[in-house]
Design a protein around this motif. Structure first.
Motif, mmCIF file in Angstrom:
data_model
loop_
_atom_site.group_PDB
_atom_site.id
_atom_site.type_symbol
_atom_site.label_atom_id
_atom_site.label_comp_id
_atom_site.label_asym_id
_atom_site.label_seq_id
_atom_site.Cartn_x
_atom_site.Cartn_y
_atom_site.Cartn_z
ATOM 1 N N PHE A 58 0.834 -1.201 0.000
ATOM 2 C CA PHE A 58 0.000 0.000 0.000
ATOM 3 C C PHE A 58 0.870 1.253 0.000
ATOM 4 C CE2 PHE A 58 -2.632 3.346 1.768
ATOM 5 C CZ PHE A 58 -3.842 3.147 1.121
ATOM 6 N N ILE A 59 1.938 1.258 0.802
ATOM 7 C CA ILE A 59 2.855 2.406 0.823
ATOM 8 C C ILE A 59 3.438 2.633 -0.569
ATOM 9 C CG2 ILE A 59 5.080 3.220 1.704
ATOM 10 C CD1 ILE A 59 4.412 1.745 4.333
ATOM 11 N N ARG A 60 3.780 1.571 -1.247
ATOM 12 C CA ARG A 60 4.452 1.644 -2.538
ATOM 13 C C ARG A 60 3.482 1.958 -3.679
ATOM 14 N NH1 ARG A 60 6.456 -3.167 -2.187
ATOM 15 N NH2 ARG A 60 4.688 -4.086 -3.284
ATOM 16 N N ASP A 61 2.363 1.237 -3.718
ATOM 17 C CA ASP A 61 1.456 1.302 -4.869
ATOM 18 C C ASP A 61 0.253 2.201 -4.662
ATOM 19 O OD1 ASP A 61 3.142 -0.577 -6.022
ATOM 20 O OD2 ASP A 61 1.941 -2.273 -5.318
ATOM 21 N N GLY A 62 -0.122 2.450 -3.399
ATOM 22 C CA GLY A 62 -1.223 3.357 -3.121
ATOM 23 C C GLY A 62 -2.596 2.732 -3.163
ATOM 24 N N TYR A 63 -2.680 1.409 -3.270
ATOM 25 C CA TYR A 63 -4.013 0.778 -3.284
ATOM 26 C C TYR A 63 -3.902 -0.660 -2.802
ATOM 27 C CZ TYR A 63 -2.844 -1.860 -7.537
ATOM 28 O OH TYR A 63 -2.266 -2.722 -8.448
ATOM 29 N N LEU A 64 -5.057 -1.224 -2.438
ATOM 30 C CA LEU A 64 -5.129 -2.595 -1.941
ATOM 31 C C LEU A 64 -6.526 -3.131 -2.236
ATOM 32 C CD1 LEU A 64 -3.738 -4.835 -0.153
ATOM 33 C CD2 LEU A 64 -4.929 -3.786 1.788
ATOM 34 N N LEU A 65 -6.604 -4.291 -2.845
ATOM 35 C CA LEU A 65 -7.891 -4.925 -3.137
ATOM 36 C C LEU A 65 -8.341 -5.774 -1.956
ATOM 37 C CD1 LEU A 65 -7.424 -6.040 -6.851
ATOM 38 C CD2 LEU A 65 -9.204 -4.515 -5.992
ATOM 39 N N LEU A 66 -9.634 -5.672 -1.600
ATOM 40 C CA LEU A 66 -10.207 -6.457 -0.517
ATOM 41 C C LEU A 66 -11.300 -7.366 -1.063
ATOM 42 C CD1 LEU A 66 -10.645 -3.731 2.273
ATOM 43 C CD2 LEU A 66 -8.754 -5.346 2.000
#
Length: 609
Positions: A58-66
């Motif tokens: 998340f820090i690197r890419d700015g998103y996270l799928l749930l």
């Protein structure tokens, strides 16, 4: 035979004498199932917290799928209910009130999976913002322009740290033709202009991006463009609030895709990992993707989230391999982002300020043809964080903050320098640093320099060391003074100072009586009306560290009816909830219902948020 014309023997509905197509009873069955869902309460289980790898991603890419936690029947129900909101009806736009119309969303937002992800990124005491929106994407809808969302409430500074996130929930399966969300991977650190800067740029523009040509995309150097489709209903995506994104076009003839957007933010500085943490080492991604190469920034944010003095970094030798002269040149390299007159969130294009009048609007040609400075944003950010590693480099950063508005180059350098200085390891911050920054806050001619100083001082004060703890009283006094027009004439600087007072209020070493007196004055100040959400957040922090007098809460209750700021209302309710439930846990469920079912009287079709 009953009134419906169906005999008892023909009836297929277990509830009544109607046939198998009895929608009314089918809906009742759904509501029965919702009522039987486990009540969303209790601590988040460890298995639902994020892992180190997910937090670093998340820090690197700015998103996270749930992935979905509830069954498909629940998401089908929410999709149907979204359609009943009648977004396109004349005079109809539920805006922030759509949550009051769909209170059953509490099972999603308070579920273990969503709460686990939010707690991992924002800490256990995160807050849901008063702004939320149901975005329909109907047949034939064209793609949005790339944009960052504006903050509807509170202080508007764009932040590198993980302080504010958005949850985008899709109650239906999303295919490419449905108009999915597009994102620019890792772009949350690029073009960090705040909302008011964007508005000012749009007001000064003289042209509109409307000549039949494609509105420009973010530069490729800001990250790869991704399209977020889902394999089924009920998926969500968490994005950093400042990630560049857009809604894609819906090419279907008859299908409406819904996306429900919620905003959440952190209310305390991390003291320890709030996720399923096993190692402080930074790990390279399993698969390489195209994103801005901002390892110095990622490591600084990772250290901040750990709440640790130092983090063990990657195996790479992370010492700067670039000369100080080259770094300073990169720090000051700039481009000028000019949005069009029609839309302040338009990505615009870089204008080469070295060969153009910085006060003039760009030509059509300049707007649509990339110029070399567009590529200098990422090296400029890298340079700031590289300079922060040495004493000589930090002196350059201080000077950049101090001379923040002499020209466009200085403005860009000041912004980058302030982000790097704010994320310095606490052991590096010295009393002399604090004194220099206090001088900028109190004496700098440029309002932007004072704004940066207020922000940096708050970040340093949030993690005091033995060397800087003695300066807390001086920092508190200076920031409290800067909250009021008697000492600070610029409204944006006052808002930044209020936000810093909020941070100071959460510290165990803070001067509680002085901060309480100051926040009470803020509540009464007409000049601080735009900062009401930040003032309420300051009270939340004070409430955490000490018991507040009842008259403060009475004043908050009065403001619920006298001050027309819907976002301050949300935070004031949060404050009242924490005050009430601290001594009476039975009230927790009542307040949860209030927070999810409260109807905002200021929200209507003309003012949806």
């Amino acid at each position: 035979m009953d009134d419906s014309g169906v005999t008892k023997s023909e009836a297929g509905c277990p509830r009544c004498a109607r046939g198998r197509g009895c929608n009314e009873c089918a809906h009742r069955d759904i509501w029965d199932r919702i009522q039987k869902l486990p009540k969303p309460e209790g601590a988040v289980s460890a298995e639902h917290l994020l892992s180190d790898e997910q937090v670093q991603g998340f820090i690197r890419d700015g998103y996270l799928l749930l992935p979905p936690e509830l069954g498909a029947w629940y998401h089908d129900h929410i999709h149907r209910r979204c359609g009943e909101l009648e977004h396109d009806a004349p005079g109809r736009n539920p805006g922030n009130n759509f949550l009051a119309e769909l209170p059953e969303l509490v099972h999603l937002l308070q579920g273990q999976r969503v709460r686990g992800a939010l707690q991992s990124l924002l800490g256990e005491d995160y807050v849901m913002d008063g702004h939320r929106y149901c975005h329909p994407s109907g047949p034939g809808r064209v793609a949005q322009q790339w944009h960052k969302d504006a903050t509807a409430s509170g202080y508007t500074r764009r932040l590198f740290k993980t302080g504010r996130v958005m949850l985008m929930y899709y109650p239906q399966k999303v295919l490419l033709e449905h108009g999915p969300t597009g994102i620019v991977e890792g772009s949350q650190y690029c073009s960090m202009h705040d909302h008011l800067e964007m508005l000012a740029g749009s007001a000064a523009a003289k042209e509109v991006c409307d000549d039949g040509r494609v509105v420009p995309d973010p530069p490729a150097e800001w990250g790869a463009q991704r399209t977020v489709t889902t394999p089924g209903p009920g998926w969500s995506i968490l994005i950093h609030f400042d990630l560049w994104h857009r809604g894609m076009g819906n090419t279907t003839p008859d299908y409406c895709r819904f996306m429900l957007k919620f905003q959440f933010y952190r209310t305390s500085v991390p003291q320890a990992p709030s996720w399923r943490h096993t190692s402080i080492n930074w790990r390279p991604p399993a698969a390489e993707t195209t994103r801005p190469p901002l390892l110095p920034v990622w490591l600084a944010v990772w250290r901040w989230m750990l709440g640790a003095e130092e983090a063990v970094l990657s195996k790479e030798d992370f010492e700067s391999r670039t000369s100080g002269v080259e770094l300073e040149a990169s720090l000051r390299a700039t481009h000028r982002r000019v949005p069009c007159l029609a839309n302040h969130e338009c990505i615009g294009l870089a204008v080469d300020v070295r060969h153009a009048d910085p006060q003039s609007a760009p030509s059509k040609r300049a707007r649509f043809e990339p110029t070399p400075p567009a590529l200098e944003e990422v090296p400029g950010i890298q340079a700031a964080f590289e300079l922060a590693k040495s004493a000589e480099g930090r002196a350059v950063l201080f000077e950049a903050v101090k001379s923040g508005e002499t020209d466009s180059s200085a403005s860009a350098a000041a912004r980058r320098a302030s982000d790097a200085l704010a994320l310095l390891p606490p052991s590096v911050v010295t009393p002399d640093f604090v004194s220099q920054m206090l001088e900028i806050l109190q004496k700098a001619d440029a309002p932007r320099s004072r704004l940066h100083a207020a922000y940096i001082l708050g970040e340093w004060a949030a993690a005091p060391t033995d060397k800087t703890r003695s300066a807390l009283t001086e920092i508190t006094s200076a920031c409290v003074q800067a909250c009021f027009p008697e000492a600070e004439s610029n409204g944006r600087v006052r808002e930044a100072a209020v936000a810093t007072v909020g941070i100071l209020s959460a510290l165990p070493d803070s001067d509680g009586p002085e901060l309480l007196t100051a926040t009470a004055r803020m509540l009464e100040s007409e000049t601080l009306l735009p900062a009401q959400p930040a003032i309420a957040l300051a009270l939340l922090h004070i409430q955490r560290s000490c018991k507040l007098p009842d008259d403060v809460f009475s004043r908050c209750a009065d403001l619920l009816t006298t001050r027309k700021d819907r976002y301050a209302w949300t935070l004031q309710l949060e404050l009242l909830q924490r005050h009430a439930t601290a001594s009476n846990p039975q009230l927790q469920a009542l307040f949860r219902c209030l927070m999810f079912q409260r109807w905002c009287p200021l929200t209507d079709a003309k003012s949806p948020y």
